[in-house]
Design an enzyme around this catalytic site. Sequence first.
Site, PDB file in Angstrom:
ATOM      1  N   GLY A   1       0.818  -1.221   0.000  1.00  0.00           N
ATOM      2  CA  GLY A   1       0.000   0.000   0.000  1.00  0.00           C
ATOM      3  C   GLY A   1       0.847   1.264   0.000  1.00  0.00           C
ATOM      4  O   GLY A   1       0.651   2.162  -0.837  1.00  0.00           O
ATOM      5  N   ILE A   2       1.789   1.363   0.926  1.00  0.00           N
ATOM      6  CA  ILE A   2       2.618   2.571   1.004  1.00  0.00           C
ATOM      7  C   ILE A   2       3.651   2.571  -0.120  1.00  0.00           C
ATOM      8  O   ILE A   2       3.872   3.595  -0.780  1.00  0.00           O
ATOM      9  CB  ILE A   2       3.294   2.680   2.397  1.00  0.00           C
ATOM     10  CG1 ILE A   2       2.220   2.910   3.469  1.00  0.00           C
ATOM     11  CG2 ILE A   2       4.338   3.785   2.425  1.00  0.00           C
ATOM     12  CD1 ILE A   2       2.724   2.911   4.909  1.00  0.00           C
TER      13      ILE A   2
ATOM     14  N   ASP B   1      12.285 -12.495  -2.743  1.00  0.00           N
ATOM     15  CA  ASP B   1      11.916 -12.533  -1.331  1.00  0.00           C
ATOM     16  C   ASP B   1      13.151 -12.043  -0.582  1.00  0.00           C
ATOM     17  O   ASP B   1      14.193 -12.701  -0.581  1.00  0.00           O
ATOM     18  CB  ASP B   1      11.555 -13.963  -0.911  1.00  0.00           C
ATOM     19  CG  ASP B   1      11.063 -14.003   0.528  1.00  0.00           C
ATOM     20  OD1 ASP B   1      11.651 -13.290   1.366  1.00  0.00           O
ATOM     21  OD2 ASP B   1      10.101 -14.726   0.803  1.00  0.00           O
TER      22      ASP B   1
ATOM     23  N   TYR C   1       6.462  -6.541  16.975  1.00  0.00           N
ATOM     24  CA  TYR C   1       6.477  -5.579  15.865  1.00  0.00           C
ATOM     25  C   TYR C   1       7.149  -4.283  16.329  1.00  0.00           C
ATOM     26  O   TYR C   1       8.037  -3.746  15.643  1.00  0.00           O
ATOM     27  CB  TYR C   1       5.051  -5.311  15.372  1.00  0.00           C
ATOM     28  CG  TYR C   1       4.986  -4.251  14.293  1.00  0.00           C
ATOM     29  CD1 TYR C   1       5.432  -4.526  13.001  1.00  0.00           C
ATOM     30  CD2 TYR C   1       4.504  -2.973  14.564  1.00  0.00           C
ATOM     31  CE1 TYR C   1       5.390  -3.551  12.005  1.00  0.00           C
ATOM     32  CE2 TYR C   1       4.448  -1.993  13.580  1.00  0.00           C
ATOM     33  CZ  TYR C   1       4.895  -2.284  12.306  1.00  0.00           C
ATOM     34  OH  TYR C   1       4.856  -1.321  11.321  1.00  0.00           O
TER      35      TYR C   1
ATOM     36  N   LYS D   1      10.773  -2.535  14.963  1.00  0.00           N
ATOM     37  CA  LYS D   1      10.889  -1.169  14.435  1.00  0.00           C
ATOM     38  C   LYS D   1      11.794  -0.295  15.319  1.00  0.00           C
ATOM     39  O   LYS D   1      12.458   0.613  14.821  1.00  0.00           O
ATOM     40  CB  LYS D   1       9.498  -0.540  14.286  1.00  0.00           C
ATOM     41  CG  LYS D   1       8.646  -1.201  13.191  1.00  0.00           C
ATOM     42  CD  LYS D   1       9.219  -0.948  11.794  1.00  0.00           C
ATOM     43  CE  LYS D   1       8.304  -1.438  10.699  1.00  0.00           C
ATOM     44  NZ  LYS D   1       8.788  -1.145   9.347  1.00  0.00           N
TER      45      LYS D   1
ATOM     46  N   THR E   1      -3.958   0.424   4.749  1.00  0.00           N
ATOM     47  CA  THR E   1      -3.504  -0.519   3.721  1.00  0.00           C
ATOM     48  C   THR E   1      -3.858  -1.932   4.182  1.00  0.00           C
ATOM     49  O   THR E   1      -4.271  -2.140   5.334  1.00  0.00           O
ATOM     50  CB  THR E   1      -1.973  -0.452   3.516  1.00  0.00           C
ATOM     51  OG1 THR E   1      -1.342  -1.019   4.680  1.00  0.00           O
ATOM     52  CG2 THR E   1      -1.480   0.965   3.311  1.00  0.00           C
TER      53      THR E   1
HETATM   54  N1  LIG Z   1       0.077   0.337   7.224  1.00  0.00           N
HETATM   55  C1  LIG Z   1       0.375   0.846   8.433  1.00  0.00           C
HETATM   56  O1  LIG Z   1      -0.509   1.074   9.296  1.00  0.00           O
HETATM   57  C2  LIG Z   1       1.798   1.174   8.782  1.00  0.00           C
HETATM   58  C3  LIG Z   1       2.039   2.028   9.883  1.00  0.00           C
HETATM   59  C4  LIG Z   1       3.343   2.313  10.222  1.00  0.00           C
HETATM   60  C5  LIG Z   1       4.391   1.773   9.505  1.00  0.00           C
HETATM   61  N2  LIG Z   1       4.134   0.962   8.440  1.00  0.00           N
HETATM   62  C6  LIG Z   1       5.281   0.402   7.718  1.00  0.00           C
HETATM   63  O2  LIG Z   1       5.234   0.834   6.381  1.00  0.00           O
HETATM   64  C7  LIG Z   1       5.809  -0.169   5.530  1.00  0.00           C
HETATM   65  C8  LIG Z   1       4.834  -0.479   4.390  1.00  0.00           C
HETATM   66  O3  LIG Z   1       3.600  -0.902   4.952  1.00  0.00           O
HETATM   67  P1  LIG Z   1       2.285  -1.093   4.055  1.00  0.00           P
HETATM   68  O4  LIG Z   1       1.157  -0.560   4.836  1.00  0.00           O
HETATM   69  O5  LIG Z   1       2.524  -0.622   2.686  1.00  0.00           O
HETATM   70  O6  LIG Z   1       2.184  -2.691   4.091  1.00  0.00           O
HETATM   71  P2  LIG Z   1       1.753  -3.704   2.921  1.00  0.00           P
HETATM   72  O7  LIG Z   1       0.709  -3.099   2.066  1.00  0.00           O
HETATM   73  O8  LIG Z   1       1.457  -5.001   3.599  1.00  0.00           O
HETATM   74  O9  LIG Z   1       3.112  -3.825   2.078  1.00  0.00           O
HETATM   75  C9  LIG Z   1       4.231  -4.487   2.606  1.00  0.00           C
HETATM   76  C10 LIG Z   1       4.994  -5.055   1.446  1.00  0.00           C
HETATM   77  O10 LIG Z   1       6.137  -5.779   1.959  1.00  0.00           O
HETATM   78  C11 LIG Z   1       6.291  -6.939   1.160  1.00  0.00           C
HETATM   79  N3  LIG Z   1       7.043  -7.979   1.839  1.00  0.00           N
HETATM   80  C12 LIG Z   1       6.780  -8.568   3.025  1.00  0.00           C
HETATM   81  N4  LIG Z   1       7.699  -9.493   3.302  1.00  0.00           N
HETATM   82  C13 LIG Z   1       8.561  -9.495   2.245  1.00  0.00           C
HETATM   83  C14 LIG Z   1       9.724 -10.236   1.934  1.00  0.00           C
HETATM   84  N5  LIG Z   1      10.190 -11.198   2.746  1.00  0.00           N
HETATM   85  N6  LIG Z   1      10.366  -9.994   0.776  1.00  0.00           N
HETATM   86  C15 LIG Z   1       9.916  -9.046  -0.076  1.00  0.00           C
HETATM   87  N7  LIG Z   1       8.815  -8.293   0.165  1.00  0.00           N
HETATM   88  C16 LIG Z   1       8.149  -8.537   1.315  1.00  0.00           C
HETATM   89  C17 LIG Z   1       4.858  -7.386   0.896  1.00  0.00           C
HETATM   90  O11 LIG Z   1       4.850  -8.257  -0.191  1.00  0.00           O
HETATM   91  P3  LIG Z   1       3.732  -9.422  -0.304  1.00  0.00           P
HETATM   92  O12 LIG Z   1       2.520  -8.734  -0.845  1.00  0.00           O
HETATM   93  O13 LIG Z   1       4.369 -10.397  -1.231  1.00  0.00           O
HETATM   94  O14 LIG Z   1       3.528  -9.969   1.087  1.00  0.00           O
HETATM   95  C18 LIG Z   1       4.176  -6.037   0.617  1.00  0.00           C
HETATM   96  O15 LIG Z   1       4.278  -5.688  -0.748  1.00  0.00           O
HETATM   97  C19 LIG Z   1       6.114  -1.372   6.432  1.00  0.00           C
HETATM   98  O16 LIG Z   1       7.470  -1.345   6.781  1.00  0.00           O
HETATM   99  C20 LIG Z   1       5.271  -1.113   7.667  1.00  0.00           C
HETATM  100  O17 LIG Z   1       5.855  -1.677   8.829  1.00  0.00           O
HETATM  101  C21 LIG Z   1       2.864   0.657   8.052  1.00  0.00           C
END
Ligand SMILES: NC(=O)c1ccc[n+]([C@@H]2O[C@H](COP(=O)([O-])OP(=O)(O)OC[C@H]3O[C@@H](n4cnc5c(N)ncnc54)[C@H](OP(=O)(O)O)[C@@H]3O)[C@@H](O)[C@H]2O)c1
Length: 270
Positions: free
Chosen positions: A16-17, A62, A153, A157, A188
């Site tokens: 998502g991000i 991966d 988690y 972080k 997301t």
């Molecule tokens: N959403 C929130 O509320 C939030 C808040 C604070 C911080 N964050 C941080 O922001 C970042 C992005 O979050 P998001 O909301 O965009 O999450 P998301 O939509 O779940 O995206 C995370 C991405 O990481 C990929 N990923 C996970 N494990 C992997 C691996 N072993 N190798 C390669 N790719 C991998 C996933 O791929 P797959 O689709 O293949 O699993 C997905 O594309 C993360 O670091 C998260 O901790 C998010």
Amino acid sequence: MKPADSFILVTGAAGGIGAAVCRELALRGASLVLGGRSGDELLALETELRALGARTSRLVADLVEEDPARTAQRAIAAFGSLDMVINCVGVQTFGLAADEAAGDTRRMFLANTVAPIQLCNALLPHMTGRGNGHIVLIGSIFGSIAFPCFASYSASKFALRGYAEALRRELAGSGVRVSYVAPRYTRTAFNRDAVARMAEALKMNTDSPEAVARSIVAAIEADTADTYLGWPEKLFVRINALLPRVVDRALIPQVRRMVGFTRRAESGPA
Ligand SMILES: NC(=O)c1ccc[n+]([C@@H]2O[C@H](COP(=O)([O-])OP(=O)(O)OC[C@H]3O[C@@H](n4cnc5c(N)ncnc54)[C@H](OP(=O)(O)O)[C@@H]3O)[C@@H](O)[C@H]2O)c1
């Protein structure tokens, strides 16, 4: 660093991000290496970004499994050079620490902490050799305020934030910059149903991935060391650092309600 005319690797690009960041960067003229596990998802994103005029390349990997040196090599080879990496990979579990499966703890630290650190380390010789580069790490407000029901988690972080801070100090004067950006709850797929329901019940503030992406790109353009997104979350980060017992008083009364949304609640009293 200005994204225009830069070669940028975005990991977690199909997330998502990550995808929202890619769109922002594409509009600013960046050339993008799209990192992710699903070739199909990356292809769909690539098609969209090319329609915006961006040069793109797909890096299907991966990041927990692949040798970081090989990922770094592939990312550099995509355009012959790399100016920036934006680490958006992340996974999350929600629940009481006592209920967390050992494999989930391990998976989270590997994806959230070990993989991004190893990838950045592997990219550093290329960046320091050119005297130019930018490492961007996406952390979390939970990387400064440790949240109940998100213990591992939060810890993963916190560790990433520690790495960013040390690296920034280590690289001072090298031409390689380090930015740590900490979003709050972002809408997301990262936040599964139970987390989304809990956040709604607790009236947590939330952001769209597009708003978060704009803030990430603004932090990059302004070359900001640490960015905490959202008000009053950025204030609570400061209060937690100075007066953690004050934050205890706000969070501890919430624990019982939070547990009500975890798997333990679904399986009845322990
Ligand atoms: N959403 C929130 O509320 C939030 C808040 C604070 C911080 N964050 C941080 O922001 C970042 C992005 O979050 P998001 O909301 O965009 O999450 P998301 O939509 O779940 O995206 C995370 C991405 O990481 C990929 N990923 C996970 N494990 C992997 C691996 N072993 N190798 C390669 N790719 C991998 C996933 O791929 P797959 O689709 O293949 O699993 C997905 O594309 C993360 O670091 C998260 O901790 C998010």
